[in-house]
Design an enzyme around this catalytic site. Structure first.
Site, PDB file in Angstrom:
ATOM      1  CG  MET A  28      -2.066  -1.011   1.100  1.00 13.22           C
ATOM      2  SD  MET A  28      -3.183  -1.008   2.519  1.00 13.22           S
ATOM      3  CE  MET A  28      -2.233  -1.885   3.742  1.00 13.22           C
ATOM      4  CD  GLN A  80       3.027  -4.030  -5.863  1.00 12.65           C
ATOM      5  OE1 GLN A  80       2.848  -2.859  -5.535  1.00 12.65           O
ATOM      6  NE2 GLN A  80       2.031  -4.856  -6.116  1.00 12.65           N
ATOM      7  CB  CYS A 110      -1.680  -0.150  -9.177  1.00 11.69           C
ATOM      8  SG  CYS A 110      -1.890   1.424  -8.400  1.00 11.69           S
ATOM      9  CE  LYS A 149      -2.225  -6.485  -4.271  1.00 17.89           C
ATOM     10  NZ  LYS A 149      -2.773  -5.226  -4.800  1.00 17.89           N
ATOM     11  CG  ASN A 221      -6.022  -8.012  -2.019  1.00 20.60           C
ATOM     12  OD1 ASN A 221      -6.087  -7.136  -2.885  1.00 20.60           O
ATOM     13  ND2 ASN A 221      -5.939  -7.708  -0.743  1.00 20.60           N
ATOM     14  N   GLY A 222      -8.886  -8.573  -1.118  1.00 18.43           N
ATOM     15  CA  GLY A 222     -10.003  -7.657  -1.341  1.00 18.43           C
ATOM     16  C   GLY A 222     -11.107  -7.786  -0.307  1.00 18.43           C
ATOM     17  N   GLY A 223     -11.246  -6.736   0.519  1.00 16.90           N
ATOM     18  CA  GLY A 223     -12.414  -6.630   1.393  1.00 16.90           C
ATOM     19  C   GLY A 223     -12.456  -7.589   2.563  1.00 16.90           C
ATOM     20  N   GLY A 243      -5.294  -5.788   3.324  1.00 18.01           N
ATOM     21  CA  GLY A 243      -4.746  -4.448   3.132  1.00 18.01           C
ATOM     22  C   GLY A 243      -5.255  -3.474   4.159  1.00 18.01           C
ATOM     23  NE  ARG A 244      -9.333  -1.150   1.180  1.00 22.49           N
ATOM     24  CZ  ARG A 244     -10.301  -1.161   0.280  1.00 22.49           C
ATOM     25  NH1 ARG A 244     -10.878  -0.027  -0.065  1.00 22.49           N
ATOM     26  NH2 ARG A 244     -10.705  -2.293  -0.274  1.00 22.49           N
TER      27      ARG A 244
HETATM   28  C1  LIG Z   1      -3.579   3.554   0.285  1.00 22.73           C
HETATM   29  C2  LIG Z   1      -3.466   2.352  -0.612  1.00 22.73           C
HETATM   30  C3  LIG Z   1      -2.360   2.192  -1.413  1.00 22.73           C
HETATM   31  C4  LIG Z   1      -2.221   1.075  -2.241  1.00 22.73           C
HETATM   32  N1  LIG Z   1      -1.067   0.911  -2.953  1.00 22.73           N
HETATM   33  C5  LIG Z   1      -0.886  -0.229  -3.671  1.00 22.73           C
HETATM   34  C6  LIG Z   1       0.357  -0.520  -4.267  1.00 22.73           C
HETATM   35  O1  LIG Z   1       1.340   0.228  -4.149  1.00 22.73           O
HETATM   36  N2  LIG Z   1       0.445  -1.670  -4.995  1.00 22.73           N
HETATM   37  C7  LIG Z   1      -0.605  -2.548  -5.116  1.00 22.73           C
HETATM   38  O2  LIG Z   1      -0.476  -3.587  -5.771  1.00 22.73           O
HETATM   39  N3  LIG Z   1      -1.788  -2.303  -4.534  1.00 22.73           N
HETATM   40  C8  LIG Z   1      -1.934  -1.193  -3.786  1.00 22.73           C
HETATM   41  N4  LIG Z   1      -3.117  -0.994  -3.115  1.00 22.73           N
HETATM   42  C9  LIG Z   1      -4.172  -2.013  -3.186  1.00 22.73           C
HETATM   43  C10 LIG Z   1      -4.010  -3.022  -2.044  1.00 22.73           C
HETATM   44  O3  LIG Z   1      -2.788  -3.717  -2.161  1.00 22.73           O
HETATM   45  C11 LIG Z   1      -5.162  -4.035  -2.034  1.00 22.73           C
HETATM   46  O4  LIG Z   1      -5.145  -4.747  -3.243  1.00 22.73           O
HETATM   47  C12 LIG Z   1      -6.522  -3.366  -1.882  1.00 22.73           C
HETATM   48  O5  LIG Z   1      -6.503  -2.392  -0.851  1.00 22.73           O
HETATM   49  C13 LIG Z   1      -7.614  -4.404  -1.579  1.00 22.73           C
HETATM   50  O6  LIG Z   1      -7.350  -5.087  -0.373  1.00 22.73           O
HETATM   51  P1  LIG Z   1      -8.123  -4.679   1.007  1.00 22.73           P
HETATM   52  O7  LIG Z   1      -9.597  -4.660   0.686  1.00 22.73           O
HETATM   53  O8  LIG Z   1      -7.773  -5.772   1.984  1.00 22.73           O
HETATM   54  O9  LIG Z   1      -7.638  -3.337   1.405  1.00 22.73           O
HETATM   55  C14 LIG Z   1      -3.253   0.105  -2.275  1.00 22.73           C
HETATM   56  C15 LIG Z   1      -4.369   0.266  -1.455  1.00 22.73           C
HETATM   57  C16 LIG Z   1      -4.474   1.363  -0.619  1.00 22.73           C
HETATM   58  C17 LIG Z   1      -5.681   1.494   0.287  1.00 22.73           C
END
Ligand SMILES: Cc1cc2nc3c(=O)[nH]c(=O)nc-3n(C[C@H](O)[C@H](O)[C@H](O)COP(=O)(O)O)c2cc1C
Length: 341
Positions: A28, A80, A110, A149, A221-223, A243-244
């Site tokens: 992230m 990454q 991304c 990813k 991944n996701g949510g 992630g979040r």
């Molecule tokens: C602030 C932020 C920055 C992110 N930066 C990247 C990143 O640099 N590379 C990437 O592959 N995904 C990035 N993501 C996506 C996350 O890796 C992840 O795929 C996405 O948040 C969904 O997962 P979650 O629902 O568990 O948060 C980012 C997400 C957030 C919230």
């Protein structure tokens, strides 16, 4: 020299532990920097950590020593990369391996404008052969795993056949580990934030990929926000990337350690104990002219759901950015939180 069976076995176990992909913390941007990863590692000894995305441009033309530096305690930690030129990615992968990273991950998920204009990130899902070329180039020069990813689709290229074609092509180039964000991305019209919220999650699509490619390691991944959701996902896939929720509620990781890895965190992982362990690291970083707030911003959510949460967050937010803010701010914040709990 005699064969040391016990030594070999413990080495093998060590390696297996190191490459555990059951739970990983998502890359992230602006969040999972080295300070955040140091902190998360204190809470979670067994998860796999990912850096923020680093572009080949930044690494090849910028201060790569600073970008790539990390603390040994962060292992296992994956770097990454963002890019689409095989030779540049290969150079950066090599730098990552030389620095001691445990895995190189290519960002194909991304959707930001900046990423689109550089022709990397999610738009590369439309170009599986090029992604394969990138993977092959990196694999040729390093020994650590190269992983990808991605999303389940982009724009109107969102059929299951298109996704399997992507996975198959990239797998043939040498990638055996895919982290799949279970929603598509819209390259035009949605902001990166909206692209993490609006396209619906389709976990079943990722489960189907695992069924159709049983030999591949598939991480979903996701949510995902609850330990029970992780347990459910692990019935279908090899690993879960979070992630979040891990960022905003980091103490959840202590529960994950207990429930998923049966790792007893009672003694070592009380919130306050974690901060006490973090303090020597912060003191060191302050000596290197790192601002206190660059570290404290990652720990604001530590007390989430607890009575002391608000005062902890507020005290740190209001005081850590002050000029010459010292480690005393942390002790004072702890004191305030302690008085309320
Ligand atoms: C602030 C932020 C920055 C992110 N930066 C990247 C990143 O640099 N590379 C990437 O592959 N995904 C990035 N993501 C996506 C996350 O890796 C992840 O795929 C996405 O948040 C969904 O997962 P979650 O629902 O568990 O948060 C980012 C997400 C957030 C919230």
């Amino acid at each position: 020299m005699e064969f040391d069976e016990a030594g070999a076995l413990s080495g093998m176990l060590e390696l297996m532990k190191k490459m555990n992909r059951t739970i990983s913390i998502a890359p992230m941007m602006d969040y999972t920097d080295r300070h955040d990863r140091y902190f998360l590692r204190l809470l979670a000894p067994h998860v796999l950590l990912y850096t923020e995305m680093m572009t080949t441009g930044a690494l090849l033309h910028g201060d790569y020593q600073r970008f790539l530096a990390f603390d040994a305690s962060e292992h296992p930690v994956a770097l990454q990369l963002g890019g689409s030129e095989p030779d540049k990615l290969a150079q950066c992968a090599r730098m990552g391996e030389d620095f001691g990273y445990d895995e190189i991950n290519l960002n194909v998920g991304c959707p930001s404008d900046r990423v689109k204009s550089g022709r990397f990130g999610a738009c590369l899902m439309l170009e599986p052969t090029e992604v394969g070329d990138c993977v092959a180039a990196m694999k040729q020069v390093i020994n650590i795993p190269v992983t990808v990813k991605c999303r389940i689709g982009v724009d109107h290229a969102d059929s299951y056949e298109e996704l399997t074609h992507f996975i198959q092509t990239v797998n043939q180039a040498g990638c055996h580990i895919f982290i799949i964000h279970a929603r598509k991305a819209w390259l035009n019209g949605l902001s990166p934030k909206q692209n993490r919220e609006i396209p619906p999650l389709q976990y079943e699509t990722v489960h189907a990929i695992k069924r159709d490619f049983p030999d591949l390691t598939i991480v979903i991944n996701g949510g995902i926000k609850l330990t029970s959701e992780i347990e459910e996902q692990l019935k279908h896939v090899d690993g879960v990337m979070i992630g979040r929720e891990a960022y905003s509620n980091p103490y959840w990781l202590a529960e994950i350690e207990k429930r998923i890895f049966s790792f007893d965190t009672n003694e070592t992982c009380q919130r306050e104990t974690v901060i006490q362990k973090l303090i020597p690291y912060i003191v060191d970083q302050l000596k290197n002219n790192i601002k206190l707030s660059s570290i404290t911003r990652h720990i604001l959510g530590l007390y989430q759901g607890q009575k002391g949460a608000r005062i902890w967050r507020r005290y740190l937010s209001e005081n850590a950015h002050r000029q010459n803010a010292s480690i005393e701010i942390i002790n004072e914040a702890l004191q305030h939180a302690r008085n309320i709990i």
